[in-house]
Motif scaffolding. Structure first.
Motif, mmCIF file in Angstrom:
data_model
loop_
_atom_site.group_PDB
_atom_site.id
_atom_site.type_symbol
_atom_site.label_atom_id
_atom_site.label_comp_id
_atom_site.label_asym_id
_atom_site.label_seq_id
_atom_site.Cartn_x
_atom_site.Cartn_y
_atom_site.Cartn_z
ATOM 1 N N VAL A 129 0.767 -1.141 -0.059
ATOM 2 C CA VAL A 129 0.494 0.022 -0.189
ATOM 3 C C VAL A 129 0.684 1.198 0.189
ATOM 4 C CG1 VAL A 129 -1.857 1.537 1.074
ATOM 5 C CG2 VAL A 129 -1.802 -1.289 1.256
ATOM 6 N N VAL A 130 0.485 1.968 -0.431
ATOM 7 C CA VAL A 130 1.246 3.727 -1.130
ATOM 8 C C VAL A 130 0.218 4.495 -0.563
ATOM 9 C CG1 VAL A 130 2.371 5.274 -2.302
ATOM 10 C CG2 VAL A 130 2.719 2.824 -2.774
ATOM 11 N N LEU A 131 0.872 5.540 0.529
ATOM 12 C CA LEU A 131 0.342 6.618 0.796
ATOM 13 C C LEU A 131 1.192 8.234 0.632
ATOM 14 C CD1 LEU A 131 -1.111 5.334 4.159
ATOM 15 C CD2 LEU A 131 -2.157 5.094 1.941
ATOM 16 N N VAL A 132 0.038 9.327 0.073
ATOM 17 C CA VAL A 132 0.797 9.970 -0.861
ATOM 18 C C VAL A 132 0.234 11.212 0.496
ATOM 19 C CG1 VAL A 132 1.345 10.927 -2.611
ATOM 20 C CG2 VAL A 132 1.449 8.890 -3.056
ATOM 21 N N LEU A 133 0.958 11.892 0.413
ATOM 22 C CA LEU A 133 0.410 12.689 1.088
ATOM 23 C C LEU A 133 0.720 14.785 1.163
ATOM 24 C CD1 LEU A 133 1.212 11.314 4.974
ATOM 25 C CD2 LEU A 133 -0.861 10.947 3.120
ATOM 26 N N PRO A 134 0.136 15.705 0.857
ATOM 27 C CA PRO A 134 0.361 16.345 0.607
ATOM 28 C C PRO A 134 1.540 17.460 2.229
ATOM 29 C CG PRO A 134 -1.869 16.481 0.933
ATOM 30 C CD PRO A 134 -1.413 15.077 1.580
ATOM 31 N N ALA A 135 2.263 17.914 1.763
ATOM 32 C CA ALA A 135 3.470 18.610 2.153
ATOM 33 C C ALA A 135 3.001 19.419 3.864
ATOM 34 C CB ALA A 135 3.792 19.675 1.996
#
Length: 196
Positions: A129-135
């Motif tokens: 699972v990949v989670l891409v978060l905003p800064a």
């Protein structure tokens, strides 16, 4: 093995996400002028200390349908081909991701999130699972089982005021869990889409 008797919904213990959803509904009601600031303060205090759904329900019953406990979690199953949630989408209080053979990618960079806390339950399985978060967003992974695949957190770990915390639980399985910010290619694509 005998089944446990079902518990009345009002006696169910409230989660942090349940309390936060009620707080958000109260703030919106105050912004719209449906409750005054004194009443907002009083109800916020009760919401933040509520332990059950029965204690939360009266705080919003005159404002519309209750928001806690009624929203189904967003569930993504990677299966063979993979699954993803990208672009503009509304983040619910709870997200469940099963990596399967194809993997799951959750991109929060353009998502709408009014919550201070989001529960993300992962079962990374084979593909991860990949989670891409905003800064400025933070992921709390203290309750995550590292499994065979382990965790790669490539974010700064610093949270900006007013941004949500993702409480990541579950298992990294064999595929692992990656938490990162958008890469250069993803940022270019987002800029191109927003300029249309």
């Amino acid at each position: 093995m005998t089944a446990e008797p079902s518990r009345p919904a009002g006696r169910m213990r409230a989660s942090d996400a349940d309390r936060e959803a009620v707080v958000e509904q109260l703030r919106e009601a105050a912004a719209e002028g449906r409750i005054d600031l004194c009443e907002l303060d009083e109800r916020l205090g009760q919401a933040l200390t509520a332990k059950t759904h029965a204690e939360l329900a009266p705080l919003t019953e005159d404002l519309g349908p209750a928001v806690f406990g009624s929203e189904e979690p967003l569930t993504l199953k990677g299966g063979i081909h993979g699954a993803q949630r990208t672009g503009r989408w509304k983040v619910p209080p709870r997200v469940v991701a099963y990596g399967g053979m194809g993997g799951v990618r959750l991109d929060f960079t353009q998502a709408e999130c009014r919550l201070r806390e989001v529960e993300v339950e992962v079962d990374a399985q084979m593909a991860g699972v990949v989670l891409v978060l905003p800064a400025g967003w933070k992921a709390d992974t203290d309750a995550l089982d590292l499994g065979f695949g382990g965790l790669k957190d490539k974010t700064s770990g610093e949270r900006l005021p007013g941004t949500p915390v993702l409480r990541v639980t579950g298992s990294c399985g064999a595929g692992g869990v990656v938490i990162r910010h958008a890469n250069l290619r993803e940022r270019r694509k987002q800029r191109k889409e927003s300029s249309r």
